[in-house]
Design a protein around this motif. Structure first.
Motif, PDB file in Angstrom:
ATOM      1  N   PRO A  97      -2.437   0.859  -7.205  1.00  0.00           N
ATOM      2  CA  PRO A  97      -0.828   1.030  -6.928  1.00  0.00           C
ATOM      3  C   PRO A  97      -0.749   1.137  -5.301  1.00  0.00           C
ATOM      4  O   PRO A  97      -1.353   0.932  -4.424  1.00  0.00           O
ATOM      5  CB  PRO A  97      -0.927   2.434  -6.677  1.00  0.00           C
ATOM      6  CG  PRO A  97      -1.662   2.928  -7.768  1.00  0.00           C
ATOM      7  CD  PRO A  97      -2.526   1.912  -7.722  1.00  0.00           C
ATOM      8  N   VAL A  98       0.167  -0.357  -4.957  1.00  0.00           N
ATOM      9  CA  VAL A  98       0.306  -0.787  -3.303  1.00  0.00           C
ATOM     10  C   VAL A  98       2.178   0.090  -3.000  1.00  0.00           C
ATOM     11  O   VAL A  98       2.483  -0.758  -3.386  1.00  0.00           O
ATOM     12  CB  VAL A  98       0.497  -2.494  -3.922  1.00  0.00           C
ATOM     13  CG1 VAL A  98       0.473  -2.953  -2.073  1.00  0.00           C
ATOM     14  CG2 VAL A  98      -1.580  -2.422  -3.579  1.00  0.00           C
ATOM     15  N   LEU A  99       2.139   0.562  -1.667  1.00  0.00           N
ATOM     16  CA  LEU A  99       3.321   0.470  -1.360  1.00  0.00           C
ATOM     17  C   LEU A  99       4.045  -0.247  -1.231  1.00  0.00           C
ATOM     18  O   LEU A  99       3.040  -1.542  -0.664  1.00  0.00           O
ATOM     19  CB  LEU A  99       2.984   1.019   0.399  1.00  0.00           C
ATOM     20  CG  LEU A  99       4.990   1.887   0.256  1.00  0.00           C
ATOM     21  CD1 LEU A  99       5.753   2.428  -0.469  1.00  0.00           C
ATOM     22  CD2 LEU A  99       3.972   2.964   1.795  1.00  0.00           C
ATOM     23  N   ALA A 100       5.040  -1.404  -1.770  1.00  0.00           N
ATOM     24  CA  ALA A 100       5.792  -2.027  -1.591  1.00  0.00           C
ATOM     25  C   ALA A 100       6.749  -1.937  -1.281  1.00  0.00           C
ATOM     26  O   ALA A 100       8.422  -1.186  -1.480  1.00  0.00           O
ATOM     27  CB  ALA A 100       5.862  -3.101  -2.399  1.00  0.00           C
TER      28      ALA A 100
ATOM     29  N   ASP B 297      -2.976   2.968   7.035  1.00  0.00           N
ATOM     30  CA  ASP B 297      -3.864   3.529   6.436  1.00  0.00           C
ATOM     31  C   ASP B 297      -3.636   4.614   4.678  1.00  0.00           C
ATOM     32  O   ASP B 297      -3.054   4.603   4.666  1.00  0.00           O
ATOM     33  CB  ASP B 297      -4.507   4.626   7.653  1.00  0.00           C
ATOM     34  CG  ASP B 297      -3.437   6.216   7.536  1.00  0.00           C
ATOM     35  OD1 ASP B 297      -2.707   6.590   6.969  1.00  0.00           O
ATOM     36  OD2 ASP B 297      -2.498   5.826   7.739  1.00  0.00           O
ATOM     37  N   PRO B 298      -4.789   4.202   3.916  1.00  0.00           N
ATOM     38  CA  PRO B 298      -5.074   4.291   2.885  1.00  0.00           C
ATOM     39  C   PRO B 298      -4.434   5.882   2.720  1.00  0.00           C
ATOM     40  O   PRO B 298      -3.315   6.171   1.203  1.00  0.00           O
ATOM     41  CB  PRO B 298      -6.200   4.550   1.853  1.00  0.00           C
ATOM     42  CG  PRO B 298      -6.877   3.410   3.084  1.00  0.00           C
ATOM     43  CD  PRO B 298      -6.411   3.897   4.570  1.00  0.00           C
ATOM     44  N   GLU B 299      -4.203   6.682   3.205  1.00  0.00           N
ATOM     45  CA  GLU B 299      -4.180   8.193   3.444  1.00  0.00           C
ATOM     46  C   GLU B 299      -2.654   8.194   3.325  1.00  0.00           C
ATOM     47  O   GLU B 299      -1.941   8.355   2.085  1.00  0.00           O
ATOM     48  CB  GLU B 299      -4.418   9.247   4.224  1.00  0.00           C
ATOM     49  CG  GLU B 299      -6.012   9.563   3.842  1.00  0.00           C
ATOM     50  CD  GLU B 299      -6.478   8.095   4.752  1.00  0.00           C
ATOM     51  OE1 GLU B 299      -6.668   7.157   5.458  1.00  0.00           O
ATOM     52  OE2 GLU B 299      -8.178   8.353   4.026  1.00  0.00           O
TER      53      GLU B 299
ATOM     54  N   LYS C  93       0.088   9.312   0.401  1.00  0.00           N
ATOM     55  CA  LYS C  93       1.539  10.403   0.520  1.00  0.00           C
ATOM     56  C   LYS C  93       2.741   9.817  -0.150  1.00  0.00           C
ATOM     57  O   LYS C  93       3.119  10.213  -0.416  1.00  0.00           O
ATOM     58  CB  LYS C  93       1.671  10.894   1.683  1.00  0.00           C
ATOM     59  CG  LYS C  93       0.257  11.633   2.277  1.00  0.00           C
ATOM     60  CD  LYS C  93      -0.075  11.898   3.671  1.00  0.00           C
ATOM     61  CE  LYS C  93      -1.517  12.968   3.879  1.00  0.00           C
ATOM     62  NZ  LYS C  93      -1.354  13.693   5.648  1.00  0.00           N
ATOM     63  N   VAL C  94       2.804   8.454   0.668  1.00  0.00           N
ATOM     64  CA  VAL C  94       3.998   7.927   0.368  1.00  0.00           C
ATOM     65  C   VAL C  94       4.423   7.934  -0.645  1.00  0.00           C
ATOM     66  O   VAL C  94       5.898   8.379  -1.495  1.00  0.00           O
ATOM     67  CB  VAL C  94       5.101   6.501   1.123  1.00  0.00           C
ATOM     68  CG1 VAL C  94       5.887   5.866   1.112  1.00  0.00           C
ATOM     69  CG2 VAL C  94       4.287   6.768   2.881  1.00  0.00           C
TER      70      VAL C  94
ATOM     71  N   ALA D  67       3.172   9.198  -3.620  1.00  0.00           N
ATOM     72  CA  ALA D  67       3.112  10.585  -4.680  1.00  0.00           C
ATOM     73  C   ALA D  67       4.145  10.644  -4.389  1.00  0.00           C
ATOM     74  O   ALA D  67       5.549  11.541  -4.861  1.00  0.00           O
ATOM     75  CB  ALA D  67       2.633  11.161  -3.913  1.00  0.00           C
ATOM     76  N   ALA D  68       5.185  11.370  -2.980  1.00  0.00           N
ATOM     77  CA  ALA D  68       5.642  11.882  -2.807  1.00  0.00           C
ATOM     78  C   ALA D  68       7.325  11.028  -2.706  1.00  0.00           C
ATOM     79  O   ALA D  68       8.817  10.877  -3.952  1.00  0.00           O
ATOM     80  CB  ALA D  68       6.549  11.373  -0.816  1.00  0.00           C
ATOM     81  N   ASP D  69       7.733   9.228  -3.409  1.00  0.00           N
ATOM     82  CA  ASP D  69       8.528   8.819  -4.632  1.00  0.00           C
ATOM     83  C   ASP D  69       8.294   8.329  -5.719  1.00  0.00           C
ATOM     84  O   ASP D  69       8.385   7.873  -6.418  1.00  0.00           O
ATOM     85  CB  ASP D  69       8.469   6.701  -3.785  1.00  0.00           C
ATOM     86  CG  ASP D  69       9.477   6.503  -4.141  1.00  0.00           C
ATOM     87  OD1 ASP D  69      11.036   6.189  -3.524  1.00  0.00           O
ATOM     88  OD2 ASP D  69       9.435   5.345  -4.719  1.00  0.00           O
ATOM     89  N   GLY D  70       7.157   9.780  -6.533  1.00  0.00           N
ATOM     90  CA  GLY D  70       7.103   9.775  -7.250  1.00  0.00           C
ATOM     91  C   GLY D  70       6.073   7.973  -8.182  1.00  0.00           C
ATOM     92  O   GLY D  70       6.589   8.206  -9.181  1.00  0.00           O
ATOM     93  N   GLY D  71       5.631   7.892  -7.133  1.00  0.00           N
ATOM     94  CA  GLY D  71       4.570   6.786  -7.399  1.00  0.00           C
ATOM     95  C   GLY D  71       5.787   5.443  -7.033  1.00  0.00           C
ATOM     96  O   GLY D  71       4.953   4.326  -7.416  1.00  0.00           O
ATOM     97  N   GLY D  72       7.040   5.606  -6.907  1.00  0.00           N
ATOM     98  CA  GLY D  72       7.728   4.199  -6.714  1.00  0.00           C
ATOM     99  C   GLY D  72       8.363   3.349  -8.118  1.00  0.00           C
ATOM    100  O   GLY D  72       7.531   4.398  -9.462  1.00  0.00           O
TER     101      GLY D  72
END
Length: 340
Positions: free
Chosen positions: A176-179, A320-322, A326-327, A329-334
């Protein structure tokens, strides 16, 4: 054409040198010797920040000089004055950062400029350094023999700032990549090779004056950019598109921790992704598709072992990966979307 490039061994300068060689031009590169220039050039060594550092340029004449300097303007002033009688045209690669903050959406070359810059100044900050260097070129060559290339975001092979290389490396790791959304967010940038081609054309046709040099607004989108990264790296990543508010509420910094991206509707987005480039387009600017820029940058990265060079005067970019985890997880996985 006989071309002198001040620098010419990294990123923008190297792209200019390679493009000039490809045109059959005679190219001289003035550099400090820290990196080897492309084969086929005449190499001169010197350090423009040192006493007598320009000695190697005391003789010789050229049709044009291209300069990418981004520190103390006085270094540009000294070089420009030394070359003024022996060079036809001075092309300075400047930046859209020279405009007074915050420039309005759609700003042209006539927008107000940053105050406090001077041609003979020492190093101040990026905006005033670039504007001071512009003033230095104008001092020595005048408005009719100078070209001020006000570039925007520059991407492509040889990048030594880390923006596109970071995204490619992150996507290549997979998972999973934060986009940062929205995926249709319009982006404006220029491939370094398109910048080089236009710059050489400007010298050849004896253009003058300032030009915003970046693609047209909306040349691509954040979604198209990341889709291209997924395709070229093998498709193992899963972009999770996340609302801008969620990203910002988590304390993630646009542009630095998430390179290229800035939230829509912000001053930063207007400054970085909405410049009016009609003047450059009317004088031959052509911009290749984002997929080509991404693919060629990935090919270059793999060729050099996967680690991009990093300019020592620029801070590293990326999340950073951590924090990313966290982001997400807070967003329910996006929102997991297809890669197009």
């Amino acid at each position: 054409m006989r071309l002198l490039v001040l620098g010419g061994t990294e990123f923008v300068g190297r792209a200019v040198v390679e493009a000039a060689l490809g045109r059959g031009w005679e190219v001289t590169v003035f550099h400090r010797g820290r990196h080897a220039p492309p084969p086929g050039v005449h190499s001169l060594h010197g350090d423009r920040t040192a006493p007598d550092g320009l000695t190697a340029l005391a003789e010789g004449s050229w049709d044009a000089v291209v300069d990418t300097w981004s520190a103390a303007p006085r270094a540009v002033l000294e070089a420009a004055r030394l070359l003024a009688g022996r060079v036809g045209r001075y092309v300075y690669v400047s930046s859209c950062s020279v405009y007074a903050w915050a420039p309005p959406a759609g700003y042209t070359e006539d927008a107000p400029l940053v105050e406090g810059a001077a041609a003979d100044a020492g190093q101040l900050d990026y905006a005033r350094d670039k504007r001071g260097a512009e003033l230095a070129v104008l001092d020595a060559f005048g408005a009719d023999r100078s070209v001020l290339v006000r570039s925007g975001l520059i991407l492509g092979p040889y990048e030594n700032v880390g923006r596109l290389p970071w995204w490619l490396d992150r996507v290549a790791r997979g998972g999973p990549v934060l986009a940062p959304g929205p995926r249709e967010l319009p982006l404006q940038y220029i491939d370094v090779r398109d910048l080089a081609d236009w710059t050489l054309g400007a010298a050849e046709r004896e253009l003058s004056g300032p030009y915003n040099l970046v693609s047209a607004p909306g040349h691509t989108t954040m979604g198209d950019l990341l889709d291209a990264c997924v395709r070229v790296t093998g498709g193992a990543a899963e972009p999770r598109w996340t609302d801008p508010g969620t990203v910002l509420d988590a304390g993630v910094q646009p542009w630095t921790q998430l390179p290229v991206w800035v939230p829509p509707g912000s001053d930063l987005h207007d400054a970085l992704h909405t410049a009016d480039v009609s003047r450059a387009l009317a004088t031959g600017l052509r911009c290749r598709p984002v997929g080509e820029t991404v693919a060629d940058t990935w090919t270059w990265l793999r060729k050099i072992g996967g680690t991009a060079p990093q300019r020592p005067d620029r801070p590293p970019v990326g999340l950073d990966p951590e924090t990313e985890a966290k982001v997400l997880a807070a967003d329910g996985g996006g929102e997991q979307l297809g890669t197009g």
